[in-house]
Design a protein around this motif. Structure first.
Motif, PDB file in Angstrom:
ATOM      1  N   ASP A 215       0.641  -1.207   0.185  1.00  0.00           N
ATOM      2  CA  ASP A 215       0.040   0.151   0.050  1.00  0.00           C
ATOM      3  C   ASP A 215       0.801   1.688  -0.384  1.00  0.00           C
ATOM      4  OD1 ASP A 215      -2.404  -1.273   0.117  1.00  0.00           O
ATOM      5  OD2 ASP A 215      -3.077  -1.102   1.834  1.00  0.00           O
ATOM      6  N   ILE A 216       2.069   1.133   1.083  1.00  0.00           N
ATOM      7  CA  ILE A 216       2.770   2.172   0.750  1.00  0.00           C
ATOM      8  C   ILE A 216       3.254   2.696  -0.430  1.00  0.00           C
ATOM      9  CG2 ILE A 216       4.732   3.437   1.642  1.00  0.00           C
ATOM     10  CD1 ILE A 216       3.874   1.244   4.463  1.00  0.00           C
ATOM     11  N   TYR A 217       3.481   1.561  -1.407  1.00  0.00           N
ATOM     12  CA  TYR A 217       4.868   1.838  -2.433  1.00  0.00           C
ATOM     13  C   TYR A 217       3.972   2.223  -3.370  1.00  0.00           C
ATOM     14  CZ  TYR A 217       9.275   0.413  -0.827  1.00  0.00           C
ATOM     15  OH  TYR A 217      10.586   0.118  -0.581  1.00  0.00           O
ATOM     16  N   THR A 218       2.020   1.946  -3.409  1.00  0.00           N
ATOM     17  CA  THR A 218       1.250   2.232  -3.625  1.00  0.00           C
ATOM     18  C   THR A 218       0.466   3.709  -4.222  1.00  0.00           C
ATOM     19  OG1 THR A 218       0.602  -0.524  -4.004  1.00  0.00           O
ATOM     20  CG2 THR A 218      -0.940   1.410  -4.944  1.00  0.00           C
ATOM     21  N   GLN A 219       0.588   3.988  -3.377  1.00  0.00           N
ATOM     22  CA  GLN A 219       0.066   5.552  -2.551  1.00  0.00           C
ATOM     23  C   GLN A 219       0.755   6.445  -2.071  1.00  0.00           C
ATOM     24  OE1 GLN A 219      -1.742   4.580   1.640  1.00  0.00           O
ATOM     25  NE2 GLN A 219      -2.938   3.246   0.054  1.00  0.00           N
ATOM     26  N   ARG A 220       1.972   6.262  -2.445  1.00  0.00           N
ATOM     27  CA  ARG A 220       3.154   6.830  -2.055  1.00  0.00           C
ATOM     28  C   ARG A 220       4.957   6.530  -3.483  1.00  0.00           C
ATOM     29  NH1 ARG A 220       3.591   9.629   3.004  1.00  0.00           N
ATOM     30  NH2 ARG A 220       1.735   8.056   4.328  1.00  0.00           N
ATOM     31  N   GLN A 221       5.399   8.436  -3.364  1.00  0.00           N
ATOM     32  CA  GLN A 221       6.113   8.319  -4.674  1.00  0.00           C
ATOM     33  C   GLN A 221       7.481   8.163  -3.968  1.00  0.00           C
ATOM     34  OE1 GLN A 221       6.221   7.954  -8.545  1.00  0.00           O
ATOM     35  NE2 GLN A 221       3.736   7.241  -7.443  1.00  0.00           N
TER      36      GLN A 221
END
Length: 296
Positions: A100-106
């Motif tokens: 989720d973190i890598y999907t939502q944040r660059q």
């Protein structure tokens, strides 16, 4: 987005099954699990083989942890790579949270804190701190990233610029090299909520051992020298790490000068002269002595 979990193992057969199972039990995302065995002499390879096609084994001669990182990365295909020591394990839900973190944040990297509570659980809400220390590091400063190997994850675009990493004996080059290099190359996040269990036991090679104090200066010196060689913008920080390691090694004058001479030879072409290294070491020793007198 594909996840790869890179498990590095050396003679941890007694912990290895719990480690692998912690990933398989939450692998609804279909992460590839690569288990690198670094020339174990116990039953590790039999444990790994018992998982069949559920894991990708990489069997290699003993070469140290850095060589295991390199081998695991070479065998991987994921977009996000998660490091895991074979004596540790992931808490339930870690894979989904990291995805989720890598999907939502660059971000180029995501490091999560660890817990020593074997029954630890991940709460519904986790605390995340954005970190961008690139300019600080170019100026010679250090990031504060208190996370061991099993809490490290990287986007492939970042780790491909770091690995393969230099090889060194024992644990002299490991997570510090990875963390500092990643923080220099890209912004990331620190997950303040533990997502990983770190096992403390009598066979730890560094964490919670008497050897940690004597190994720390060696780690500082090796990490600083190799980072400065690899990344042009880390010359100042690398020199500070090296001279700090020499200053903290509690060597006599003759041995200190010999260490400075060795570093100056290895750093030939980077402008690290015997004179400026000696000056920095003296300054750091004076600063350290002053802090000790002041009780800080």
């Amino acid at each position: 987005m594909k996840l790869s979990v890179l498990i590095n193992n050396y003679n941890y057969a007694r912990y290895l099954r719990a480690c692998i199972d912690s990933v398989l039990s939450q692998n609804e995302l279909g992460a590839e699990i690569i288990v690198v065995d670094d020339g174990s002499t116990d039953d590790s390879r039999a444990v790994i083989a018992s998982y069949g096609d559920a894991v990708t084994p990489v069997f290699k001669p003993n070469g140290g942890q850095a060589s295991s990182f390199n081998a695991g990365f070479a065998a991987s295909t994921g977009d996000v790579l998660m490091m895991l020591d074979a004596d540790d394990f992931f808490l339930p839900g870690k894979l989904a949270r990291i995805a989720d973190i890598y999907t939502q944040r660059q971000v180029g990297w995501c490091f999560d804190r660890v817990t020593n509570d074997e029954a630890g659980l991940v709460p519904a809400e986790i605390a995340i701190t954005p970190i961008d220390k690139r300019e600080t590091m170019r100026a010679g400063g250090f990031p504060t990233l208190p996370v061991p190997t099993s809490g490290l994850t990287f986007h492939r675009s970042i780790l491909s610029q770091i690995l393969p990493m230099p090889l060194a004996d024992d644990v002299v080059l490991s997570d510090n090299y990875l963390k500092f290099a990643a923080a220099y190359l890209a912004p990331g996040v620190l997950v303040e909520t533990p997502l990983t269990y770190q096992r403390l036991h009598e066979s730890n090679r560094y964490t919670n051992t008497d050897r940690a104090k004597s190994l720390k200066p060696q780690i500082m010196m090796a990490t600083g020298l190799h980072l400065a060689r690899r990344f042009d913008g880390l010359g100042r920080m690398g020199k500070s790490l090296v001279t700090g390691g020499i200053a903290d090694a509690h060597l006599g004058m003759t041995d200190t000068l010999a260490e400075i001479d060795r570093v100056a030879r290895e750093a030939r072409g980077m402008g690290w002269t015997r004179q400026n290294l000696t000056t920095q070491v003296i300054r750091k020793r004076i600063t350290g002595a002053a802090r000790s007198l002041l009780g800080r």
